[in-house]
Design an enzyme around this catalytic site. Structure first.
Site, mmCIF file in Angstrom:
data_model
loop_
_atom_site.group_PDB
_atom_site.id
_atom_site.type_symbol
_atom_site.label_atom_id
_atom_site.label_comp_id
_atom_site.label_asym_id
_atom_site.label_seq_id
_atom_site.Cartn_x
_atom_site.Cartn_y
_atom_site.Cartn_z
ATOM 1 N N SER A 153 39.724 1.603 -10.501
ATOM 2 C CA SER A 153 38.295 1.709 -10.194
ATOM 3 C C SER A 153 38.084 2.963 -9.368
ATOM 4 C CB SER A 153 37.862 0.496 -9.371
ATOM 5 O OG SER A 153 36.574 0.703 -8.819
ATOM 6 N N TYR A 166 39.294 -5.287 -2.551
ATOM 7 C CA TYR A 166 39.175 -4.663 -3.884
ATOM 8 C C TYR A 166 39.809 -3.269 -3.874
ATOM 9 C CZ TYR A 166 36.895 -3.553 -8.381
ATOM 10 O OH TYR A 166 36.641 -3.223 -9.694
HETATM 11 N N1 LIG Z 1 31.999 -3.580 -13.583
HETATM 12 C C1 LIG Z 1 32.300 -2.637 -12.718
HETATM 13 O O1 LIG Z 1 31.413 -2.116 -12.023
HETATM 14 C C2 LIG Z 1 33.705 -2.122 -12.618
HETATM 15 C C3 LIG Z 1 33.919 -0.835 -12.095
HETATM 16 C C4 LIG Z 1 35.220 -0.333 -12.013
HETATM 17 C C5 LIG Z 1 36.286 -1.107 -12.444
HETATM 18 N N2 LIG Z 1 36.047 -2.353 -12.935
HETATM 19 C C6 LIG Z 1 37.211 -3.126 -13.400
HETATM 20 O O2 LIG Z 1 37.123 -3.232 -14.809
HETATM 21 C C7 LIG Z 1 37.838 -4.388 -15.249
HETATM 22 C C8 LIG Z 1 36.957 -5.196 -16.192
HETATM 23 O O3 LIG Z 1 35.847 -5.702 -15.454
HETATM 24 P P1 LIG Z 1 34.398 -5.927 -16.099
HETATM 25 O O4 LIG Z 1 33.499 -4.934 -15.513
HETATM 26 O O5 LIG Z 1 34.514 -6.022 -17.575
HETATM 27 O O6 LIG Z 1 34.033 -7.345 -15.456
HETATM 28 P P2 LIG Z 1 33.911 -8.793 -16.140
HETATM 29 O O7 LIG Z 1 33.806 -9.759 -15.035
HETATM 30 O O8 LIG Z 1 32.835 -8.763 -17.165
HETATM 31 O O9 LIG Z 1 35.307 -8.977 -16.915
HETATM 32 C C9 LIG Z 1 36.510 -9.275 -16.280
HETATM 33 C C10 LIG Z 1 37.231 -10.340 -17.090
HETATM 34 O O10 LIG Z 1 38.515 -10.611 -16.469
HETATM 35 C C11 LIG Z 1 38.738 -11.996 -16.539
HETATM 36 N N3 LIG Z 1 39.683 -12.449 -15.514
HETATM 37 C C12 LIG Z 1 39.503 -12.455 -14.174
HETATM 38 N N4 LIG Z 1 40.547 -13.034 -13.563
HETATM 39 C C13 LIG Z 1 41.430 -13.374 -14.536
HETATM 40 C C14 LIG Z 1 42.706 -13.997 -14.511
HETATM 41 N N5 LIG Z 1 43.259 -14.449 -13.361
HETATM 42 N N6 LIG Z 1 43.362 -14.153 -15.691
HETATM 43 C C15 LIG Z 1 42.792 -13.733 -16.845
HETATM 44 N N7 LIG Z 1 41.565 -13.180 -16.931
HETATM 45 C C16 LIG Z 1 40.885 -12.998 -15.770
HETATM 46 C C17 LIG Z 1 37.350 -12.613 -16.326
HETATM 47 O O11 LIG Z 1 37.295 -13.976 -16.759
HETATM 48 C C18 LIG Z 1 36.469 -11.668 -17.128
HETATM 49 O O12 LIG Z 1 36.303 -12.115 -18.456
HETATM 50 C C19 LIG Z 1 38.235 -5.121 -13.971
HETATM 51 O O13 LIG Z 1 39.577 -4.837 -13.657
HETATM 52 C C20 LIG Z 1 37.309 -4.546 -12.928
HETATM 53 O O14 LIG Z 1 37.836 -4.663 -11.621
HETATM 54 C C21 LIG Z 1 34.798 -2.866 -13.040
#
Ligand SMILES: NC(=O)c1ccc[n+]([C@@H]2O[C@H](COP(=O)([O-])OP(=O)(O)OC[C@H]3O[C@@H](n4cnc5c(N)ncnc54)[C@H](O)[C@@H]3O)[C@@H](O)[C@H]2O)c1
Length: 277
Positions: A153, A166
């Site tokens: 991130s 985080y």
């Molecule tokens: N959305 C943002 O602003 C953002 C920004 C930078 C990085 N990220 C990162 O991107 C990645 C994807 O996030 P997103 O934005 O799609 O959010 P999201 O919440 O839509 O998707 C994350 C998915 O991971 C799954 N998950 C969480 N814990 C889990 C576990 N213990 N085992 C298996 N699955 C699990 C959740 O059920 C969910 O479906 C993450 O690593 C997040 O930290 C997100």
């Protein structure tokens, strides 16, 4: 012909958000996919994926004409990650690409943070990445090839209020990626990280996150927070679409990136330019 014709891609956290987008985009470019998710809610976390969501991802992949196998699997459990890889190899013969994407959002001032919020974050956003990678590495070593992309991130590039857990996990992902990239480079396996800024998924668009950006409002809406999000990056974009991140993931997993390993690719509207390195 798509860039991933005949390839197999495994993706964690694929029941919604970026993970789903990665699955569909790889499939459109010819890949079969192995998708997994916890399909359950962790109390301290932003709204997570469901079994229905994972089934929807499978349906969207199949609409492209490619195949998908899915599995409920918790990235906190190394054995479940090994089962996911075994399932993919059994179904499709190999895993060429791993996208270690699963993660949670759970924020707050460190002094008030519960033990659970600290531990779940490190266990999932850092430990879960390591477990997924460790599960696939023996197979990739045997084949002498592989592409691994781990989601960090922009908050893994800096500190920030309400983000001690985080940021710790996401900085950790980058250190992990660089170390493992060196170890696996001689075997023809690349390992890279992605550092997106805010992305329009459930992790970004939820009341708890909005409240951090507009503590002055009782019930902020997306329109109330967009300007505040946009101040974080010089392009002044409030949030990316998941497809913007998928563009970068597909590049890092592609043949064009065959000599790129150990990098952290910022997809961040220039937010990264404020950082020292
Ligand atoms: N959305 C943002 O602003 C953002 C920004 C930078 C990085 N990220 C990162 O991107 C990645 C994807 O996030 P997103 O934005 O799609 O959010 P999201 O919440 O839509 O998707 C994350 C998915 O991971 C799954 N998950 C969480 N814990 C889990 C576990 N213990 N085992 C298996 N699955 C699990 C959740 O059920 C969910 O479906 C993450 O690593 C997040 O930290 C997100």
């Amino acid at each position: 012909m798509g860039r991933f014709e005949g390839k197999v891609v495994a993706i964690t956290g694929a029941a919604q958000g970026q993970g789903r987008e990665h699955a569909v985009r790889f499939a459109r470019e010819g890949a079969d996919v192995v998708v997994s998710d916890l399909c359950g809610q962790i109390p301290c976390a932003s709204p997570m994926g469901t079994a229905e969501g994972l089934a929807e991802t499978v349906a969207l992949v199949e609409e492209t004409g490619r195949r998908a196998v899915s599995m409920t699997a918790d990235v906190r459990d190394p054995e479940q990650m090994r089962e996911m890889c075994a399932k993919g190899i059994e179904a499709f013969g190999a895993i060429d690409v791993l996208i270690a994407n699963a993660g949670i959002g759970a924020y707050g001032p460190f002094a008030e943070m519960s033990d659970e919020t600290w531990h779940e974050m490190i266990a999932i956003n850092l430990g879960g990445v390591a477990h997924a990678v460790r599960a696939v590495v023996p197979h990739m070593l045997e084949r002498g090839s592989g592409r691994i992309v781990c989601t960090s991130s922009e908050v893994g590039r800096e500190g920030g209020p309400n983000n001690a857990n985080y940021a710790s996990a996401k900085w950790g992902v980058i250190g992990f990626v660089k170390s493992v990239a060196i170890e696996l480079a001689p075997a023809g396996i690349t390992v890279n990280a992605l550092a997106p800024m805010s992305v329009a998924t459930a992790m970004c668009h939820n009341p708890a996150t909005y409240a951090l950006f507009r503590p002055d409002l009782e019930d902020p809406e997306p329109g109330d927070v967009a300007d505040a999000f946009g101040t974080l990056n010089p392009m002044a974009v409030p949030w990316l679409e998941p497809s913007d991140v998928a563009d970068a993931a597909l590049f890092l997993a592609s043949d064009e990136a065959k000599f790129i390993t150990g990098v952290c690719l910022d997809v961040a509207g220039g937010w990264n330019a404020f950082h020292a390195a």
